[in-house]
Each structure stands twice: as structure tokens, then as C-alpha cells.
Design a protein around this motif. Structure first.
Motif, PDB file in Angstrom:
ATOM      1  N   ASP A  39     -41.369 -56.013  -5.412  1.00  0.00           N
ATOM      2  CA  ASP A  39     -42.158 -54.786  -5.341  1.00  0.00           C
ATOM      3  C   ASP A  39     -41.307 -53.559  -5.701  1.00  0.00           C
ATOM      4  O   ASP A  39     -41.747 -52.685  -6.456  1.00  0.00           O
ATOM      5  CB  ASP A  39     -42.747 -54.625  -3.942  1.00  0.00           C
ATOM      6  CG  ASP A  39     -43.580 -53.371  -3.807  1.00  0.00           C
ATOM      7  OD1 ASP A  39     -44.592 -53.255  -4.534  1.00  0.00           O
ATOM      8  OD2 ASP A  39     -43.231 -52.504  -2.985  1.00  0.00           O
ATOM      9  N   VAL A  40     -40.095 -53.501  -5.186  1.00  0.00           N
ATOM     10  CA  VAL A  40     -39.193 -52.378  -5.487  1.00  0.00           C
ATOM     11  C   VAL A  40     -38.887 -52.342  -6.986  1.00  0.00           C
ATOM     12  O   VAL A  40     -38.960 -51.292  -7.624  1.00  0.00           O
ATOM     13  CB  VAL A  40     -37.895 -52.477  -4.657  1.00  0.00           C
ATOM     14  CG1 VAL A  40     -36.841 -51.495  -5.163  1.00  0.00           C
ATOM     15  CG2 VAL A  40     -38.188 -52.235  -3.188  1.00  0.00           C
ATOM     16  N   ALA A  41     -38.564 -53.496  -7.575  1.00  0.00           N
ATOM     17  CA  ALA A  41     -38.243 -53.554  -9.003  1.00  0.00           C
ATOM     18  C   ALA A  41     -39.436 -53.188  -9.870  1.00  0.00           C
ATOM     19  O   ALA A  41     -39.288 -52.484 -10.878  1.00  0.00           O
ATOM     20  CB  ALA A  41     -37.737 -54.950  -9.371  1.00  0.00           C
ATOM     21  N   GLU A  42     -40.626 -53.648  -9.484  1.00  0.00           N
ATOM     22  CA  GLU A  42     -41.834 -53.355 -10.268  1.00  0.00           C
ATOM     23  C   GLU A  42     -42.256 -51.893 -10.169  1.00  0.00           C
ATOM     24  O   GLU A  42     -43.066 -51.426 -10.963  1.00  0.00           O
ATOM     25  CB  GLU A  42     -42.982 -54.251  -9.816  1.00  0.00           C
ATOM     26  CG  GLU A  42     -42.814 -55.695 -10.247  1.00  0.00           C
ATOM     27  CD  GLU A  42     -43.901 -56.611  -9.708  1.00  0.00           C
ATOM     28  OE1 GLU A  42     -44.692 -56.192  -8.830  1.00  0.00           O
ATOM     29  OE2 GLU A  42     -43.951 -57.775 -10.164  1.00  0.00           O
ATOM     30  N   ASN A  43     -41.716 -51.163  -9.219  1.00  0.00           N
ATOM     31  CA  ASN A  43     -42.050 -49.747  -9.043  1.00  0.00           C
ATOM     32  C   ASN A  43     -40.845 -48.857  -9.324  1.00  0.00           C
ATOM     33  O   ASN A  43     -40.534 -47.941  -8.561  1.00  0.00           O
ATOM     34  CB  ASN A  43     -42.603 -49.524  -7.626  1.00  0.00           C
ATOM     35  CG  ASN A  43     -43.980 -50.111  -7.475  1.00  0.00           C
ATOM     36  OD1 ASN A  43     -44.957 -49.547  -7.954  1.00  0.00           O
ATOM     37  ND2 ASN A  43     -44.072 -51.276  -6.844  1.00  0.00           N
ATOM     38  N   ASP A  44     -40.173 -49.166 -10.441  1.00  0.00           N
ATOM     39  CA  ASP A  44     -39.023 -48.375 -10.902  1.00  0.00           C
ATOM     40  C   ASP A  44     -37.950 -48.192  -9.823  1.00  0.00           C
ATOM     41  O   ASP A  44     -37.373 -47.135  -9.686  1.00  0.00           O
ATOM     42  CB  ASP A  44     -39.478 -47.019 -11.434  1.00  0.00           C
ATOM     43  CG  ASP A  44     -40.335 -47.149 -12.678  1.00  0.00           C
ATOM     44  OD1 ASP A  44     -40.032 -48.026 -13.513  1.00  0.00           O
ATOM     45  OD2 ASP A  44     -41.325 -46.397 -12.810  1.00  0.00           O
ATOM     46  N   TYR A  45     -37.702 -49.238  -9.068  1.00  0.00           N
ATOM     47  CA  TYR A  45     -36.675 -49.250  -8.030  1.00  0.00           C
ATOM     48  C   TYR A  45     -36.880 -48.120  -7.017  1.00  0.00           C
ATOM     49  O   TYR A  45     -35.950 -47.388  -6.663  1.00  0.00           O
ATOM     50  CB  TYR A  45     -35.269 -49.258  -8.642  1.00  0.00           C
ATOM     51  CG  TYR A  45     -35.030 -50.549  -9.380  1.00  0.00           C
ATOM     52  CD1 TYR A  45     -34.589 -51.668  -8.710  1.00  0.00           C
ATOM     53  CD2 TYR A  45     -35.327 -50.658 -10.739  1.00  0.00           C
ATOM     54  CE1 TYR A  45     -34.420 -52.873  -9.368  1.00  0.00           C
ATOM     55  CE2 TYR A  45     -35.164 -51.870 -11.402  1.00  0.00           C
ATOM     56  CZ  TYR A  45     -34.716 -52.960 -10.710  1.00  0.00           C
ATOM     57  OH  TYR A  45     -34.555 -54.157 -11.359  1.00  0.00           O
ATOM     58  N   ARG A  46     -38.131 -48.020  -6.546  1.00  0.00           N
ATOM     59  CA  ARG A  46     -38.513 -47.023  -5.542  1.00  0.00           C
ATOM     60  C   ARG A  46     -37.515 -47.055  -4.379  1.00  0.00           C
ATOM     61  O   ARG A  46     -37.139 -48.107  -3.876  1.00  0.00           O
ATOM     62  CB  ARG A  46     -39.921 -47.340  -5.022  1.00  0.00           C
ATOM     63  CG  ARG A  46     -40.413 -46.391  -3.947  1.00  0.00           C
ATOM     64  CD  ARG A  46     -41.761 -46.779  -3.378  1.00  0.00           C
ATOM     65  NE  ARG A  46     -41.689 -48.101  -2.742  1.00  0.00           N
ATOM     66  CZ  ARG A  46     -42.391 -49.155  -3.162  1.00  0.00           C
ATOM     67  NH1 ARG A  46     -43.201 -49.063  -4.199  1.00  0.00           N
ATOM     68  NH2 ARG A  46     -42.287 -50.313  -2.537  1.00  0.00           N
TER      69      ARG A  46
END
Length: 59
Positions: A39-46
Motif C-alpha cells: 500500500d505504501v509503495a502503490e501510494n508514492d511511498y506515503r
């Protein structure tokens, strides 16, 4: 019974000068951990600030 409470270990942050020892285990399970990473990776490393390295990385 464990030796964790009797030794200085990187597991508790002992390799960071001045850091108060704390538990660094993630107990939510491997599947959940992987979902969080995805999830973090798919959201530009949020939650992370990515900056270029000042020195090149050698292989």
C-alpha cells in the motif's frame, strides 16, 4: 525465557547512540506487513521523504 532482556541488541535499537531501548518487532503478521508495504509503495511511498543520495552506491 529469553536472553533479549540481558543483552544490548540492534533488535531493541542498541546500535543507535542515545536511543532508549524499545521493542522493534512487528507482531501484526507477515501477510499484513506485506500488505502495508504494498500500500505504501502503490501510494508514492506515503509517509516517506525520498531524496537523492549524496554519494553513488557501489555494487
Amino acid at each position: 525465557m529469553t536472553v533479549f532482556t540481558k543483552v544490548d541488541s540492534w533488535i531493541f535499537g542498541a546500535n543507535i547512540p542515545g536511543k532508549k531501548p524499545s521493542v522493534l518487532f512487528y507482531l501484526g503478521g507477515l501477510g499484513n506487513y506485506r500488505n502495508v508495504l504494498k500500500d505504501v509503495a502503490e501510494n508514492d511511498y506515503r509517509g516517506f521523504t525520498l531524496t537523492p543520495s549524496e554519494q553513488p552506491v557501489s555494487a
